[in-house]
Design an enzyme around this catalytic site. Structure first.
Site, mmCIF file in Angstrom:
data_model
loop_
_atom_site.group_PDB
_atom_site.id
_atom_site.type_symbol
_atom_site.label_atom_id
_atom_site.label_comp_id
_atom_site.label_asym_id
_atom_site.label_seq_id
_atom_site.Cartn_x
_atom_site.Cartn_y
_atom_site.Cartn_z
ATOM 1 N N LYS A 129 32.261 54.156 40.168
ATOM 2 C CA LYS A 129 32.753 53.215 41.173
ATOM 3 C C LYS A 129 33.966 53.788 41.888
ATOM 4 C CE LYS A 129 34.916 48.731 41.389
ATOM 5 N NZ LYS A 129 35.459 47.648 40.640
ATOM 6 N N LYS B 13 36.023 54.952 37.124
ATOM 7 C CA LYS B 13 36.477 54.028 38.163
ATOM 8 C C LYS B 13 37.737 54.578 38.806
ATOM 9 C CE LYS B 13 38.062 49.341 39.081
ATOM 10 N NZ LYS B 13 38.177 47.967 38.606
HETATM 11 C C1 PBG Z 1 38.976 44.703 38.805
HETATM 12 C C2 PBG Z 1 37.884 44.989 39.778
HETATM 13 C C3 PBG Z 1 38.009 45.426 41.100
HETATM 14 C C4 PBG Z 1 36.718 45.531 41.612
HETATM 15 C C5 PBG Z 1 35.840 45.149 40.617
HETATM 16 N N1 PBG Z 1 36.586 44.833 39.468
HETATM 17 C C6 PBG Z 1 39.214 45.643 41.919
HETATM 18 C C7 PBG Z 1 40.260 46.565 41.469
HETATM 19 O O1 PBG Z 1 40.084 47.369 40.569
HETATM 20 O O2 PBG Z 1 41.323 46.465 42.061
HETATM 21 C C8 PBG Z 1 36.386 45.971 43.012
HETATM 22 C C9 PBG Z 1 34.988 45.728 43.471
HETATM 23 C C10 PBG Z 1 34.792 45.864 44.943
HETATM 24 O O3 PBG Z 1 35.658 46.358 45.692
HETATM 25 O O4 PBG Z 1 33.720 45.455 45.391
HETATM 26 N N2 PBG Z 1 38.840 43.423 38.266
#
Ligand code: PBG
Length: 341
Positions: free
Chosen positions: A266, A212
């Site tokens: 991701k 991620k």
């Molecule tokens: C963190 C989380 C995020 C997303 C999913 N889980 C945001 C981040 O890491 O700041 C982003 C998903 C998206 O942009 O669709 N809880």
């Protein structure tokens, strides 16, 4: 290039220069020789549910996506099941006054996510895989994914782990099939696996947000969950640097060693190289999260009439599958399910 008429035979022994034309001639032929197939079976819909709101609330930076009430969530899950979508990923928002330094509303067994799991289960039985995000940023008043250390600026990795375990247990107890830790703390998968097993939830699976990246493409998501990181901070201390490709496979390998059942890359579209690398390296189911910014860009351009939004969505999600993802978490899930049926 020769320009011989299509009826002329290929010269003996030569590369069959017109093979591509022959194989692209009709829609049926193209279907038959397609290397990548996109089916509704590959889609997971992310859904937002907010505690204490009276009616669903649109999210302006995510056209067509809303913060659900528990009631409207049940209806949406039922609709997705009718469309054949096999998975949902639930995100909860506490009442604004319930945010605190440790994100306690996120670990509460009676919190919004466990209640949402029960509603989804009620609406769909086992016809949908209910996944939950077990991060804390929606629940902390500072907006970080864990508790802060003594400096007040950095996340305390090890102090955060037991909170993720508590969240995962609360979700599992409510009936989640899969918990998805997205916080990027080191050791989170091992901690959650052990914590679930000890509490009798050995059959709850873990989808690790393994690779991620700290992406600007999460902007609309933070609107969706009302998260602002205190003091203009960011997540670069715990999420991956977008410049690092090899690290994607390293992160995935670590999470598998810790007990992940499935792994995720991701964002998806801007990280197809990482998706392809991970696909080549591991055999477990691979998810890719087509994130909020990737959705919003297409929607914004389509609203201006600059491109055909559904066609681009189909192409994007197909490309994510082509790179090697087995399943795609996408805000386009319902729209594509309609198109594919
Ligand atoms: C963190 C989380 C995020 C997303 C999913 N889980 C945001 C981040 O890491 O700041 C982003 C998903 C998206 O942009 O669709 N809880």
């Amino acid at each position: 290039m020769t320009t011989s008429p299509p009826t002329a035979p290929d010269p003996p022994g030569a590369f069959p220069a017109r093979r591509m034309r022959r194989l692209r001639r009709t829609p049926a032929m193209r279907r038959l020789v397609a290397e990548t197939r996109l089916s509704v079976d590959d889609l997971v819909a992310p859904l937002f549910v907010a505690d204490g709101i009276a009616a669903p609330r649109p999210i302006s930076s995510l056209p067509g996506v809303v913060q659900h009430t528990l009631d409207s969530l049940g209806d949406e899950v039922a609709r997705l099941v009718r469309l054949g979508v096999p998975g949902v990923l639930l995100f909860g928002l506490p009442r604004p006054g319930d945010k605190d330094a440790t994100g306690s509303a996120g670990t509460d067994p009676a919190g919004i996510v466990p209640r949402a799991v029960a509603v989804a289960r009620q609406a769909a039985g086992d016809h949908v895989v209910v996944m939950t995000d077990c991060c804390l940023d929606e629940f902390t008043d500072h907006g970080h994914c864990g508790v802060l250390d003594a400096t007040g600026r950095d996340v305390d990795n090890d102090a955060t782990l037991p909170l993720y375990v508590a969240a995962a247990r609360a979700h599992a107890a409510a009936g989640a099939d899969v918990v998805a830790p997205s916080g990027m703390m080191d050791g989170q998968v091992a901690a959650i696996r052990a914590g679930l097993d000890e509490a009798g939830f050995a059959s709850t699976a873990i989808l690790a947000y393994a690779a991620k990246y700290a992406s600007a493409l999460y902007g609309p998501f933070r609107d969706a969950v009302d998260v602002t990181i205190a003091g203009g901070g960011d997540r670069c201390g715990y999420q991956q640097d977008p410049r690092n490709r090899r690290e994607g496979v390293v992160e995935v390998t670590l999470d598998l060693t810790e007990g992940a059942d499935m792994v995720m890359v991701k964002p998806a579209l801007s990280y197809l190289d990482v998706v392809a690398d991970v696909r080549a390296a591991v055999d477990v189911p691979l998810a890719a999260y087509h994130v909020s910014g990737e959705y919003a860009m297409v929607k914004a351009a389509a609203e201006r009439g600059w491109l055909d939004g559904t066609a681009v969505a189909l192409e994007h999600v197909t490309a994510i599958r082509r790179a090697g993802a087995d399943m795609v978490i996408t805000y386009f899930a319902a729209e594509l399910a309609e198109r594919l049926s």
